[in-house]
Design a protein around this motif. Sequence first.
Motif, short mmCIF file in Angstrom:
data_model
loop_
_atom_site.label_atom_id
_atom_site.label_comp_id
_atom_site.label_asym_id
_atom_site.label_seq_id
_atom_site.Cartn_x
_atom_site.Cartn_y
_atom_site.Cartn_z
N SER A 172 0.63 -1.60 0.05
CA SER A 172 0.00 -0.04 0.17
C SER A 172 0.96 1.34 -0.02
N ARG A 173 0.37 2.23 -0.82
CA ARG A 173 1.23 3.05 -0.84
C ARG A 173 1.22 4.48 -0.06
N TYR A 174 0.17 4.26 1.14
CA TYR A 174 -0.23 5.14 1.67
C TYR A 174 0.51 4.74 3.53
N VAL A 175 1.16 3.54 3.51
CA VAL A 175 1.27 2.65 4.19
C VAL A 175 2.91 3.09 4.58
N GLY A 176 3.67 3.69 5.58
CA GLY A 176 4.86 3.41 5.78
C GLY A 176 4.96 2.83 7.17
N MET A 177 6.58 2.54 7.06
CA MET A 177 6.48 1.92 8.40
C MET A 177 8.16 2.26 8.91
N THR A 178 8.46 1.59 10.01
CA THR A 178 10.33 1.43 10.78
C THR A 178 10.29 1.12 11.93
N GLY A 179 10.80 0.43 11.86
CA GLY A 179 11.21 -0.77 13.00
C GLY A 179 12.12 -1.61 12.14
N GLU A 180 13.19 -2.62 13.01
CA GLU A 180 14.45 -3.63 13.28
C GLU A 180 13.88 -5.36 12.98
N ILE A 181 14.03 -5.76 12.80
CA ILE A 181 13.91 -7.40 12.68
C ILE A 181 14.62 -8.16 13.07
N THR A 182 14.12 -9.34 14.05
CA THR A 182 14.94 -10.75 14.12
C THR A 182 14.69 -11.58 14.12
N HIS B 108 -1.36 6.34 6.53
CA HIS B 108 -0.89 4.95 8.14
C HIS B 108 0.73 4.60 8.11
N ILE B 109 0.96 4.40 9.43
CA ILE B 109 2.60 3.74 9.87
C ILE B 109 2.37 3.14 11.19
N LEU B 110 3.78 2.06 10.10
CA LEU B 110 3.28 0.71 11.78
C LEU B 110 5.37 1.30 12.55
N ILE B 111 4.68 1.08 13.72
CA ILE B 111 5.81 1.59 14.67
C ILE B 111 5.90 0.22 15.21
N PRO B 112 7.40 -0.42 16.23
CA PRO B 112 7.24 -1.23 16.87
C PRO B 112 6.13 -0.85 18.36
N LYS B 113 5.88 -1.87 18.94
CA LYS B 113 5.28 -2.24 19.63
C LYS B 113 5.90 -1.14 21.07
N ASP B 114 7.64 -1.49 21.17
CA ASP B 114 8.02 -0.88 22.65
C ASP B 114 8.05 0.83 22.39
N ASN B 115 7.40 0.95 21.09
CA ASN B 115 8.25 2.83 20.78
C ASN B 115 6.93 2.88 21.57
N LEU C 221 3.13 -7.05 7.34
CA LEU C 221 2.47 -7.89 6.40
C LEU C 221 1.31 -7.80 5.82
N LYS C 222 0.20 -8.06 6.82
CA LYS C 222 -0.77 -8.02 7.21
C LYS C 222 -1.45 -6.77 6.90
N LEU C 223 -0.77 -5.97 7.26
CA LEU C 223 -1.49 -4.55 6.95
C LEU C 223 -0.75 -4.12 5.84
N ALA C 224 0.26 -4.45 5.68
CA ALA C 224 1.02 -3.59 4.65
C ALA C 224 0.55 -3.90 2.88
N LEU C 225 0.56 -5.13 2.88
CA LEU C 225 0.32 -5.61 1.82
C LEU C 225 -1.20 -5.77 1.12
N VAL C 226 -1.38 -5.28 -0.11
CA VAL C 226 -2.59 -5.45 -0.45
C VAL C 226 -2.81 -6.85 -1.30
N ARG C 227 -3.60 -7.49 -0.81
CA ARG C 227 -3.53 -9.17 -1.71
C ARG C 227 -5.00 -9.04 -2.27
N ASP C 228 -4.79 -9.54 -3.28
CA ASP C 228 -6.05 -10.08 -4.35
C ASP C 228 -6.88 -10.71 -3.32
N SER C 229 -8.17 -10.25 -3.01
CA SER C 229 -9.37 -11.09 -2.35
C SER C 229 -9.54 -11.76 -3.02
N SER C 230 -9.54 -12.32 -3.93
CA SER C 230 -10.28 -12.95 -5.05
C SER C 230 -8.95 -14.34 -5.08
#
Length: 775
Positions: free
Chosen positions: A697-707, A732-739, A766-775
């Motif tokens: 989604s072009r309207y979603v931004g995100m920040t965070g490190e991954i393990t 819409h932005i996605l940030i770590p829970k600890d922040n 992934l659930k929030l950021a990806l635009v999946r084909d509902s079909s």
Amino acid sequence: MAVKEEERVLPLLPLRGLLVYPNMVLHLDVGRERSVKALEQAMVDDDLILLATQHEVQLEEPTPEDIYKMGTIARVRQMLKLPNGTIRVLVEGLNRARLLEFTETKPYYQVRVSEIIQEENSDVNIEALMRSVLDHFEQYLRLSKKVSPETLSAVADIDEAGRLADVIASHLPLKIEDKQKILEAVDIRERLESLLSILNDEREVLELERKISQRVKKQMEKTQKEYYLREQMKAIQRELGEKEGRMGEVEELREQLEELDASDEVKEKIEKELQRLEKIPTTSAEGGVIRTYIEWLLELPWNKQTEDDLDLKKAEKILDEDHYGLEKAKERVLEYLAVQQMVKRLKGPILCLVGPPGVGKTSLARSIARSLGRKFVRISLGGVRDEAEIRGHRRTYVGAMPGRIIQGMKNAGTSNPVFLLDEIDKMTMDFRGDPASALLEVLDPEQNQNFSDHYIEVPYDLSKVMFITTANTLHTIPQPLLDRMETLYISGYTEIEKERIAKKYLIPKQIEEHGLTKEKLVIHGDAILKVIRQYTREAGVRNLERVFGQLARKAAKQLVTEERKRVVVTVKNIPQFLGPEKFRYGKVEEADSLGAATGLAWTAAGGDTLTIEVTVLPGKGKLTLTGKLGDVMKESAQAAFSYIRSRADELNIDPEFNEKNDIHIHVPEGAIPKDGPSAGITMATALVSALTESPVSRYVGMTGEITLRGKVLPIGGLKEKSLAAHRAGLTHILIPKDNEKDLEDVPESVRNDLKITLVEHMDEVLKLALVRDSS
């Protein structure tokens, strides 16, 4: 030696502070009623009366217990009544008498006494004692000025030993107790020995008095002589017209010393140097060195200090007038003022303001001084590499001077200024020493009350000074020095804060400096925002102020050359004044994209958006990273890649994708170095998007490190990143829970416009950021 005693009854006259010996004639003034009646009774009888001394002089009505038991029987020779009611009596002492009992107490004291009559027979021992007594008495007379010298010749003619002792004792200025001791010594040998002991003690005391007197006299003579010679020299110099001579200099400096408010140690040091200066010839070069040193000591503010203005409301108003934002730094200053108001004496705090250039660290320190009502001193430490710059040079060197700290105190003129040590992180060290180590003594509250400057050589108290240091970064400051300071971070200003600072401070200041008015130069609000976004990129506002100065100059030129009444700056005509846009900022993509995710980045100039692109190519599993990435971002990419390989089945990805494909991860604007621990989930999202062919989604931004297990780790700079997302048009932005705790730093207006989701695992991202084909 024969002693005979006879009893008789006599009236008693108590004496106060006086004692009469046998063979002694003197006048007495009698005023007490009981004493007068005793005298009258004596005149009626045979003119004899007992004279005995009372113990306490101040007793007006002595009791029998208050009177000594040994006295002198005396004959009343004359009695004269004086106009004031007192009777003056002439009495002659006859013999000692031991008081046995009081027979009557009213209206006068009548006593039964035992009269002691002695017949003197001289022997060799008595003769020797007499000569010793006379010899000691002669020495006493030579030292004492209380007895006339003629007394010696009168005393020397006395042959009787007992009488000699009595006469000498009567001439000595002794305490009543000592005189009474002589009177009670019936045995002549004992009397002479007692007198000899008393004379010996008195002579030693007089010797000591004479030595002390001579010492004081010598000192006075020396002082008087020096004063006389100085006055003579002044007179000679006046006659010769030499007003600027060495003595004139010393006298002028000595007058300043008398007015100096400093410790005795400092004054003694100056006086010692003045005495050296007096002895040095006028032509000697050393005289100039000593004079310069003395002047430094005289001009330093040892105990002179300004009184703190402890009005918290006034201080808060001043800080808000001068600076927008910087809440934590302002709060710390107000806390200091509040504590100062409570305890009246607090060691000066040492604050270290850390932040990028142009955020107002130096001007904040100046505002702190103004709010406290203190003097302000600033020294720049950038490039300082010589320890002597801090501690001064020793006076043995040619051209020696105190260090910058002492110079700053002299310029301040008070012992409690606000002292700014600017650019403390830019000090260096070489063979000339380590200035950072020299600063330890300055900035340590436990040591700086006795700061030692090599030039001054006298401890100087820096504990009342409020030290403020500034730095762009902490990692170049030695840890021991950093440990002495309280660090306050000034991270920079957001766009919203910059806009308000521009309207409230920068534009009015530039308008005034360029001779304009608000009516002659009008800058629209959207034009201010365009300048902030596209003509400056910085954490502070220094370049922003410079750009507004450029606008003011252009406007002034137009007003003068084109004779216009006003100049209006809008979004459209800004390029006419400032030229084409210099910077671009991240904007939301035009459409949802495969293999492209929008990350949020923090830079020294604030927040920005960062697009991470992933392309999957036929190959053998090679992972290529481009975009001038740092080690941390490369490791984030490797971690994201490994995470996806471990979760390929759950993500509907071919488990053998890494053996059939090459993957290329690229971050645009490849010439700019990029690094930081916050791009992990963005890279993983872009990878999954490319491998599953699901757009982001072009309207979603995100920040965070991954393990490797997909957990999302916290990041820094949330405030700046949120503003960058808001500016770019993300919703819409996605940030770590600890922040979650950092959300209070994000402006409320931004929180209201943005949907902020807290995530703990990559699956949620992934659930929030990806635009999946509902079909």
